[in-house]
Design a protein around this motif. Structure first.
Motif, PDB file in Angstrom:
ATOM      1  N   LEU A 113       0.790  -1.522   0.106  1.00  0.00           N
ATOM      2  CA  LEU A 113       0.174   0.488  -0.352  1.00  0.00           C
ATOM      3  C   LEU A 113       0.914   1.120   0.156  1.00  0.00           C
ATOM      4  O   LEU A 113       1.652   1.674   0.478  1.00  0.00           O
ATOM      5  CB  LEU A 113      -1.186  -0.245   1.310  1.00  0.00           C
ATOM      6  N   ARG A 114       0.660   2.021  -0.918  1.00  0.00           N
ATOM      7  CA  ARG A 114       1.182   3.578  -1.557  1.00  0.00           C
ATOM      8  C   ARG A 114       0.240   4.605  -0.738  1.00  0.00           C
ATOM      9  O   ARG A 114      -0.885   4.869  -1.843  1.00  0.00           O
ATOM     10  CB  ARG A 114       2.060   3.651  -2.272  1.00  0.00           C
ATOM     11  N   CYS A 115       0.034   5.672   0.046  1.00  0.00           N
ATOM     12  CA  CYS A 115      -0.856   6.463   0.340  1.00  0.00           C
ATOM     13  C   CYS A 115       0.305   8.322  -0.587  1.00  0.00           C
ATOM     14  O   CYS A 115       0.901   8.156   0.105  1.00  0.00           O
ATOM     15  CB  CYS A 115      -0.630   6.641   1.648  1.00  0.00           C
ATOM     16  N   MET A 129      -4.027   5.517   6.858  1.00  0.00           N
ATOM     17  CA  MET A 129      -3.517   6.236   5.755  1.00  0.00           C
ATOM     18  C   MET A 129      -3.500   7.823   5.706  1.00  0.00           C
ATOM     19  O   MET A 129      -2.376   7.996   4.983  1.00  0.00           O
ATOM     20  CB  MET A 129      -4.090   5.801   4.239  1.00  0.00           C
ATOM     21  N   LEU A 130      -4.685   8.295   6.098  1.00  0.00           N
ATOM     22  CA  LEU A 130      -4.477   9.546   5.914  1.00  0.00           C
ATOM     23  C   LEU A 130      -2.938  10.599   6.109  1.00  0.00           C
ATOM     24  O   LEU A 130      -2.573  11.346   6.393  1.00  0.00           O
ATOM     25  CB  LEU A 130      -5.463  10.642   5.988  1.00  0.00           C
ATOM     26  N   ALA A 131      -2.714   9.367   7.620  1.00  0.00           N
ATOM     27  CA  ALA A 131      -2.178  10.124   8.757  1.00  0.00           C
ATOM     28  C   ALA A 131      -0.540  10.667   7.953  1.00  0.00           C
ATOM     29  O   ALA A 131       0.520  10.850   8.171  1.00  0.00           O
ATOM     30  CB  ALA A 131      -2.098   9.412  10.259  1.00  0.00           C
ATOM     31  N   CYS A 132      -0.539   8.265   7.274  1.00  0.00           N
ATOM     32  CA  CYS A 132       1.051   8.342   6.462  1.00  0.00           C
ATOM     33  C   CYS A 132       1.245   9.180   4.776  1.00  0.00           C
ATOM     34  O   CYS A 132       1.767   9.891   5.169  1.00  0.00           O
ATOM     35  CB  CYS A 132       0.324   7.238   5.433  1.00  0.00           C
ATOM     36  N   ALA A 133      -0.050   9.840   4.780  1.00  0.00           N
ATOM     37  CA  ALA A 133      -0.031  10.700   3.253  1.00  0.00           C
ATOM     38  C   ALA A 133       0.820  12.137   3.876  1.00  0.00           C
ATOM     39  O   ALA A 133       1.285  12.484   3.402  1.00  0.00           O
ATOM     40  CB  ALA A 133      -1.374  10.781   2.787  1.00  0.00           C
ATOM     41  N   ARG A 134       0.007  12.725   4.750  1.00  0.00           N
ATOM     42  CA  ARG A 134       0.175  13.941   5.935  1.00  0.00           C
ATOM     43  C   ARG A 134       1.851  13.862   6.243  1.00  0.00           C
ATOM     44  O   ARG A 134       2.939  15.001   5.485  1.00  0.00           O
ATOM     45  CB  ARG A 134      -0.470  13.959   6.994  1.00  0.00           C
ATOM     46  N   ARG A 135       2.768  12.773   6.790  1.00  0.00           N
ATOM     47  CA  ARG A 135       3.369  12.272   7.222  1.00  0.00           C
ATOM     48  C   ARG A 135       4.302  12.690   5.907  1.00  0.00           C
ATOM     49  O   ARG A 135       5.769  13.433   5.842  1.00  0.00           O
ATOM     50  CB  ARG A 135       3.850  11.056   7.767  1.00  0.00           C
ATOM     51  N   GLU A 136       4.460  11.927   4.601  1.00  0.00           N
ATOM     52  CA  GLU A 136       5.049  11.255   3.969  1.00  0.00           C
ATOM     53  C   GLU A 136       5.325  12.629   2.434  1.00  0.00           C
ATOM     54  O   GLU A 136       6.541  13.251   2.800  1.00  0.00           O
ATOM     55  CB  GLU A 136       4.849  10.432   2.938  1.00  0.00           C
ATOM     56  N   VAL A 137       3.815  13.448   2.714  1.00  0.00           N
ATOM     57  CA  VAL A 137       4.657  15.026   2.079  1.00  0.00           C
ATOM     58  C   VAL A 137       5.886  15.773   3.210  1.00  0.00           C
ATOM     59  O   VAL A 137       6.545  16.787   2.760  1.00  0.00           O
ATOM     60  CB  VAL A 137       3.072  15.795   1.806  1.00  0.00           C
ATOM     61  N   ALA A 138       5.078  16.218   4.258  1.00  0.00           N
ATOM     62  CA  ALA A 138       5.715  16.226   5.180  1.00  0.00           C
ATOM     63  C   ALA A 138       7.822  16.221   5.418  1.00  0.00           C
ATOM     64  O   ALA A 138       8.043  17.205   5.070  1.00  0.00           O
ATOM     65  CB  ALA A 138       5.449  16.450   6.808  1.00  0.00           C
ATOM     66  N   GLU A 139       7.924  15.029   4.856  1.00  0.00           N
ATOM     67  CA  GLU A 139       9.288  14.525   5.502  1.00  0.00           C
ATOM     68  C   GLU A 139       9.759  14.713   3.730  1.00  0.00           C
ATOM     69  O   GLU A 139      11.241  14.679   3.790  1.00  0.00           O
ATOM     70  CB  GLU A 139       9.391  13.370   5.467  1.00  0.00           C
ATOM     71  N   GLU A 140       9.028  13.895   2.838  1.00  0.00           N
ATOM     72  CA  GLU A 140       9.828  14.376   1.113  1.00  0.00           C
ATOM     73  C   GLU A 140       9.379  15.916   1.289  1.00  0.00           C
ATOM     74  O   GLU A 140      10.404  15.746  -0.722  1.00  0.00           O
ATOM     75  CB  GLU A 140       8.661  13.301   0.709  1.00  0.00           C
ATOM     76  N   THR A 141       8.860  16.272   0.670  1.00  0.00           N
ATOM     77  CA  THR A 141       8.887  17.924   0.375  1.00  0.00           C
ATOM     78  C   THR A 141       9.213  19.396   1.436  1.00  0.00           C
ATOM     79  O   THR A 141       9.133  20.482   1.005  1.00  0.00           O
ATOM     80  CB  THR A 141       7.754  17.878  -0.070  1.00  0.00           C
ATOM     81  N   ASP A 155     -10.303  10.756  13.287  1.00  0.00           N
ATOM     82  CA  ASP A 155      -8.762  10.600  13.602  1.00  0.00           C
ATOM     83  C   ASP A 155      -7.881   9.248  13.534  1.00  0.00           C
ATOM     84  O   ASP A 155      -8.344   8.851  13.937  1.00  0.00           O
ATOM     85  CB  ASP A 155      -8.252  11.171  14.789  1.00  0.00           C
ATOM     86  N   ASP A 156      -6.644   9.618  12.282  1.00  0.00           N
ATOM     87  CA  ASP A 156      -6.068   8.116  11.812  1.00  0.00           C
ATOM     88  C   ASP A 156      -5.710   7.944  13.607  1.00  0.00           C
ATOM     89  O   ASP A 156      -5.222   6.253  14.050  1.00  0.00           O
ATOM     90  CB  ASP A 156      -4.880   8.265  10.983  1.00  0.00           C
ATOM     91  N   ALA A 157      -5.256   8.363  14.674  1.00  0.00           N
ATOM     92  CA  ALA A 157      -4.730   7.946  15.919  1.00  0.00           C
ATOM     93  C   ALA A 157      -5.969   7.672  16.920  1.00  0.00           C
ATOM     94  O   ALA A 157      -5.243   6.688  17.984  1.00  0.00           O
ATOM     95  CB  ALA A 157      -3.998   9.130  16.612  1.00  0.00           C
ATOM     96  N   THR A 158      -6.326   7.574  16.583  1.00  0.00           N
ATOM     97  CA  THR A 158      -7.891   7.154  16.797  1.00  0.00           C
ATOM     98  C   THR A 158      -8.120   5.638  17.031  1.00  0.00           C
ATOM     99  O   THR A 158      -8.578   4.621  15.887  1.00  0.00           O
ATOM    100  CB  THR A 158      -9.247   7.551  16.498  1.00  0.00           C
ATOM    101  N   ARG A 159      -7.538   4.849  18.221  1.00  0.00           N
ATOM    102  CA  ARG A 159      -7.078   3.390  18.377  1.00  0.00           C
ATOM    103  C   ARG A 159      -7.551   2.925  20.227  1.00  0.00           C
ATOM    104  O   ARG A 159      -6.545   4.177  20.386  1.00  0.00           O
ATOM    105  CB  ARG A 159      -6.406   2.628  17.367  1.00  0.00           C
ATOM    106  N   PRO A 160      -7.175   1.995  20.036  1.00  0.00           N
ATOM    107  CA  PRO A 160      -7.560   0.753  21.913  1.00  0.00           C
ATOM    108  C   PRO A 160      -6.072   1.564  21.904  1.00  0.00           C
ATOM    109  O   PRO A 160      -5.082   1.144  21.507  1.00  0.00           O
ATOM    110  CB  PRO A 160      -8.119   0.284  21.417  1.00  0.00           C
ATOM    111  N   SER A 161      -5.738   1.805  23.256  1.00  0.00           N
ATOM    112  CA  SER A 161      -4.379   1.741  23.795  1.00  0.00           C
ATOM    113  C   SER A 161      -3.841   0.669  23.757  1.00  0.00           C
ATOM    114  O   SER A 161      -2.756   0.093  23.894  1.00  0.00           O
ATOM    115  CB  SER A 161      -4.449   2.630  24.686  1.00  0.00           C
ATOM    116  N   GLU A 162      -4.084  -0.912  24.153  1.00  0.00           N
ATOM    117  CA  GLU A 162      -4.000  -2.275  24.001  1.00  0.00           C
ATOM    118  C   GLU A 162      -4.924  -2.785  23.861  1.00  0.00           C
ATOM    119  O   GLU A 162      -5.353  -2.700  23.006  1.00  0.00           O
ATOM    120  CB  GLU A 162      -3.478  -2.370  25.823  1.00  0.00           C
TER     121      GLU A 162
END
Length: 210
Positions: free
Chosen positions: A32-34, A78-90, A196-203
């Motif tokens: 998968l590539r975002c 996937m959305l968090a990945c897309a944001r991170r990759e754009v920031a890191e690469e550009t 939000d992409d970070a919404t997930r259980p802590s365990e």
């Protein structure tokens, strides 16, 4: 065969995530590539990758051009990945809010397959943006007319004008829909709102997406 789109940070970084390194050798997986179409007026933000394609007249270094993007880290949406990759690469911080399209990229021998999920984001035409690329890639703004003349991977240049000009239909990204069992009546469940992409259980817990 050129490494795009099967290139990952595990190929470039000695301290790459061990999960990525383990998955890199599994030829049966769908990768998968975002990616993000970052538009500024009639220009699109692309990455130049020298040496990843065949050398040809006008392209002596075998350059290819791609949308900024990459593979999600374990547990990353996937959305968090897309944001991170754009920031890191550009060096550009964007907030994609819609999915433009999904593309399959399948190797001729059918040994490897990449699914590319492409979001869309916009930067103000007069906004001052400083580009800062990672090692081995060169970010640049490119006009829609020029995009048709370069070696763009995958070959999506014909689809970009309608997306950039707002004429193409786009789809919402629903985010992480995992919910613990018994949470059907919690606020927001099934409401259709973007999570939000970070919404997930802590365990780890038993859960459902039905």
């Amino acid at each position: 065969m050129p490494s795009y789109p099967f290139r990952s940070h595990s190929q470039d970084s000695p301290g790459a995530d061990p999960v990525e390194a383990a998955l890199a050798g599994d030829e049966s997986l769908v990768e998968l590539r975002c990616a993000v179409i970052v538009a500024r007026g009639e220009d699109v933000l692309l990455l130049r990758r020298p040496g990843e394609g065949p050398a040809k007249p006008g392209r002596p270094d075998g350059e290819v051009w791609v949308l900024p993007g990459g593979r999600p880290r374990p547990g990353e949406g996937m959305l968090a990945c897309a944001r991170r990759e754009v920031a890191e690469e550009t060096g550009v911080v964007v907030m994609p809010d819609r999915c433009a399209f999904v593309a399959d990229v399948i190797a001729p021998d059918r040994g490897r397959r990449c699914v590319e999920l492409v979001f869309v984001a916009r930067v103000g035409a007069r906004e001052e943006v400083t580009l800062a690329g990672e090692h081995g890639v060169e970010p640049a703004w490119m006009s829609l007319e020029r995009v048709r003349q370069v070696n763009l991977r995958p070959p999506i240049a014909g689809f970009l004008p309608d997306v950039v000009r707002g004429r193409a239909q786009t789809a919402p990204y629903l985010g992480n829909l995992w919910r613990p069992e018994g949470a059907e009546n919690e606020p927001g469940h099934g409401s259709g709102g973007v999570l939000d992409d970070a919404t997930r259980p802590s365990e780890p817990r038993r859960g459902t997406w039905e």
